[in-house]
Design an enzyme around this catalytic site. Structure first.
Site, PDB file in Angstrom:
ATOM      1  N   SER A 145      81.413  50.378   9.181  1.00  0.00           N
ATOM      2  CA  SER A 145      80.578  49.494   8.359  1.00  0.00           C
ATOM      3  C   SER A 145      80.584  50.063   6.944  1.00  0.00           C
ATOM      4  O   SER A 145      80.957  51.227   6.741  1.00  0.00           O
ATOM      5  CB  SER A 145      79.149  49.514   8.910  1.00  0.00           C
ATOM      6  OG  SER A 145      78.230  48.959   8.002  1.00  0.00           O
ATOM      7  N   TYR A 158      71.304  53.774  12.083  1.00  0.00           N
ATOM      8  CA  TYR A 158      72.532  52.968  12.108  1.00  0.00           C
ATOM      9  C   TYR A 158      73.600  53.607  11.224  1.00  0.00           C
ATOM     10  O   TYR A 158      74.764  53.763  11.627  1.00  0.00           O
ATOM     11  CB  TYR A 158      72.228  51.543  11.637  1.00  0.00           C
ATOM     12  CG  TYR A 158      73.451  50.657  11.565  1.00  0.00           C
ATOM     13  CD1 TYR A 158      74.062  50.189  12.722  1.00  0.00           C
ATOM     14  CD2 TYR A 158      74.010  50.305  10.338  1.00  0.00           C
ATOM     15  CE1 TYR A 158      75.193  49.374  12.661  1.00  0.00           C
ATOM     16  CE2 TYR A 158      75.131  49.496  10.260  1.00  0.00           C
ATOM     17  CZ  TYR A 158      75.715  49.034  11.424  1.00  0.00           C
ATOM     18  OH  TYR A 158      76.835  48.240  11.364  1.00  0.00           O
TER      19      TYR A 158
HETATM   20  N1  NDP Z   1      77.606  41.620  10.690  1.00  0.00           N
HETATM   21  C1  NDP Z   1      77.685  42.562   9.756  1.00  0.00           C
HETATM   22  O1  NDP Z   1      77.212  42.397   8.629  1.00  0.00           O
HETATM   23  C2  NDP Z   1      78.377  43.856  10.045  1.00  0.00           C
HETATM   24  C3  NDP Z   1      78.682  44.264  11.331  1.00  0.00           C
HETATM   25  N2  NDP Z   1      79.324  45.468  11.532  1.00  0.00           N
HETATM   26  C4  NDP Z   1      79.663  45.926  12.870  1.00  0.00           C
HETATM   27  O2  NDP Z   1      80.403  44.932  13.533  1.00  0.00           O
HETATM   28  C5  NDP Z   1      80.240  45.070  14.929  1.00  0.00           C
HETATM   29  C6  NDP Z   1      79.916  43.717  15.541  1.00  0.00           C
HETATM   30  O3  NDP Z   1      78.671  43.270  15.056  1.00  0.00           O
HETATM   31  P1  NDP Z   1      78.377  41.748  14.697  1.00  0.00           P
HETATM   32  O4  NDP Z   1      79.503  40.898  15.094  1.00  0.00           O
HETATM   33  O5  NDP Z   1      77.930  41.695  13.316  1.00  0.00           O
HETATM   34  O6  NDP Z   1      77.077  41.493  15.605  1.00  0.00           O
HETATM   35  P2  NDP Z   1      76.814  40.612  16.902  1.00  0.00           P
HETATM   36  O7  NDP Z   1      75.405  40.878  17.288  1.00  0.00           O
HETATM   37  O8  NDP Z   1      77.250  39.210  16.703  1.00  0.00           O
HETATM   38  O9  NDP Z   1      77.787  41.264  17.981  1.00  0.00           O
HETATM   39  C7  NDP Z   1      77.501  42.461  18.602  1.00  0.00           C
HETATM   40  C8  NDP Z   1      78.338  42.509  19.858  1.00  0.00           C
HETATM   41  O10 NDP Z   1      78.132  43.778  20.485  1.00  0.00           O
HETATM   42  C9  NDP Z   1      77.910  43.533  21.855  1.00  0.00           C
HETATM   43  N3  NDP Z   1      77.116  44.592  22.460  1.00  0.00           N
HETATM   44  C10 NDP Z   1      75.908  45.058  22.086  1.00  0.00           C
HETATM   45  N4  NDP Z   1      75.483  46.005  22.939  1.00  0.00           N
HETATM   46  C11 NDP Z   1      76.464  46.125  23.879  1.00  0.00           C
HETATM   47  C12 NDP Z   1      76.621  46.917  25.045  1.00  0.00           C
HETATM   48  N5  NDP Z   1      75.696  47.792  25.424  1.00  0.00           N
HETATM   49  N6  NDP Z   1      77.751  46.766  25.773  1.00  0.00           N
HETATM   50  C13 NDP Z   1      78.689  45.880  25.408  1.00  0.00           C
HETATM   51  N7  NDP Z   1      78.608  45.106  24.321  1.00  0.00           N
HETATM   52  C14 NDP Z   1      77.500  45.226  23.581  1.00  0.00           C
HETATM   53  C15 NDP Z   1      77.197  42.182  21.930  1.00  0.00           C
HETATM   54  O11 NDP Z   1      77.455  41.577  23.181  1.00  0.00           O
HETATM   55  P3  NDP Z   1      76.407  41.424  24.379  1.00  0.00           P
HETATM   56  O12 NDP Z   1      75.039  41.319  23.780  1.00  0.00           O
HETATM   57  O13 NDP Z   1      76.858  40.193  25.081  1.00  0.00           O
HETATM   58  O14 NDP Z   1      76.619  42.649  25.215  1.00  0.00           O
HETATM   59  C16 NDP Z   1      77.935  41.426  20.844  1.00  0.00           C
HETATM   60  O15 NDP Z   1      79.092  40.821  21.347  1.00  0.00           O
HETATM   61  C17 NDP Z   1      79.150  46.133  15.131  1.00  0.00           C
HETATM   62  O16 NDP Z   1      79.766  47.372  15.451  1.00  0.00           O
HETATM   63  C18 NDP Z   1      78.476  46.209  13.772  1.00  0.00           C
HETATM   64  O17 NDP Z   1      77.923  47.471  13.532  1.00  0.00           O
HETATM   65  C19 NDP Z   1      79.680  46.265  10.492  1.00  0.00           C
HETATM   66  C20 NDP Z   1      79.379  45.908   9.235  1.00  0.00           C
HETATM   67  C21 NDP Z   1      78.718  44.677   8.901  1.00  0.00           C
HETATM   68  N1  LIG Z   2      76.189  46.404   6.496  1.00  0.00           N
HETATM   69  C1  LIG Z   2      75.598  45.672   7.536  1.00  0.00           C
HETATM   70  C2  LIG Z   2      75.682  46.357   8.812  1.00  0.00           C
HETATM   71  O1  LIG Z   2      76.600  47.061   9.096  1.00  0.00           O
HETATM   72  C3  LIG Z   2      74.214  45.239   7.212  1.00  0.00           C
HETATM   73  O2  LIG Z   2      73.949  45.094   6.027  1.00  0.00           O
HETATM   74  O3  LIG Z   2      73.426  44.986   8.106  1.00  0.00           O
END
Ligand code: NDP
Ligand SMILES: N[C@@H](C=O)C(=O)O
Length: 206
Positions: A145, A158
């Protein structure tokens, strides 16, 4: 296999494929001809993604997986190899974040982020390594991130987890490049995802 497409025919595991960035990645990989194992806890959401993939002519399987459970990760890798073939790519994407100031002592939320973002990511990488070393190739893509590069108030834990992802990836890369395995770290900024409210549950915790 589509010609001129180096991804076509490969096998990928995408964790956190039930929504957001993981779902988009699964769809994009399938569109490029990759056979995708979609992993997350919400099987109904994974099945919706798989349906979309098959309607577009792609190949995928759904494996209900909680990445904090090592036995479930082993099943994920086993099912992928058995049904799709040896794993070429792991998109280590599952992760969550909660805004809360440290002074508010939200221990359960800290632990959840550490369990998924650190332990889950580590265990998933570990589970595919042996196979990739044996086949002399592979690509581990770890989702970091912008919080893996600098701190943001309200995201101390985080941010700590994503600094871990950076350090872990740098070290893993140095250890496994000799086996033909690539390790990539991605640092998205703010990405709008459908479940934003779920990971930002209550602004009052800030
Ligand atoms: N959106 C943003 O602004 C940013 C996101 N990120 C990173 O991107 C990644 C995806 O996040 P994002 O798409 O935004 O968020 P979402 O909440 O849309 O997706 C998160 C995903 O993680 C899964 N997840 C959570 N806990 C578990 C678990 N215990 N086992 C398996 N799967 C799990 C969820 O699936 P389920 O609940 O079905 O298990 C879901 O599919 C993360 O690592 C986040 O830190 C990084 C920077 C920015
Ligand atoms: N950078 C994003 C997470 O990774 C946020 O702003 O929430």
């Amino acid at each position: 296999m589509a010609s001129g497409n180096s991804l076509a025919g490969k096998v990928a595991i995408v964790t956190g494929a039930s929504s957001g960035i993981g779902k988009a990645t699964g769809l994009a990989l399938a569109k490029a001809g990759v056979k995708v194992a979609l992993a997350a806890r919400r099987i109904d959401k994974l099945q919706e993604v798989a349906k979309q993939i098959s309607e577009n002519g792609g190949v995928s399987i759904c494996v209900e997986t909680d990445v904090t459970k090592r036995d479930q990760i082993k099943v994920l890798v086993h099912e992928t190899i058995t049904q799709l073939g040896p794993v070429d790519i792991l998109v280590n994407n599952a992760g969550l974040w909660y805004y809360s100031l440290m002074q508010n002592q939200m221990e359960d939320l800290w632990e959840e982020q550490i369990d998924v973002n650190i332990k889950g990511l580590t265990n998933c990488a570990a589970a595919v390594l042996d196979g990739m070393i044996k086949q002399g190739s592979g690509h581990v893509v770890n989702m970091s991130s912008d919080s893996g590069k600098k701190g943001f108030p309200g995201l101390a834990v985080y941010t700590g987890t994503k600094f871990y992802v950076e350090g872990f990836s740098q070290t893993l890369r140095q250890e496994v490049c000799k086996f033909g395995i690539r390790v990539t770290c991605i640092q998205p900024g703010d990405v709008t995802v459908e479940d934003r409210e779920k990971t930002h549950p209550d602004p009052r915790v800030c």
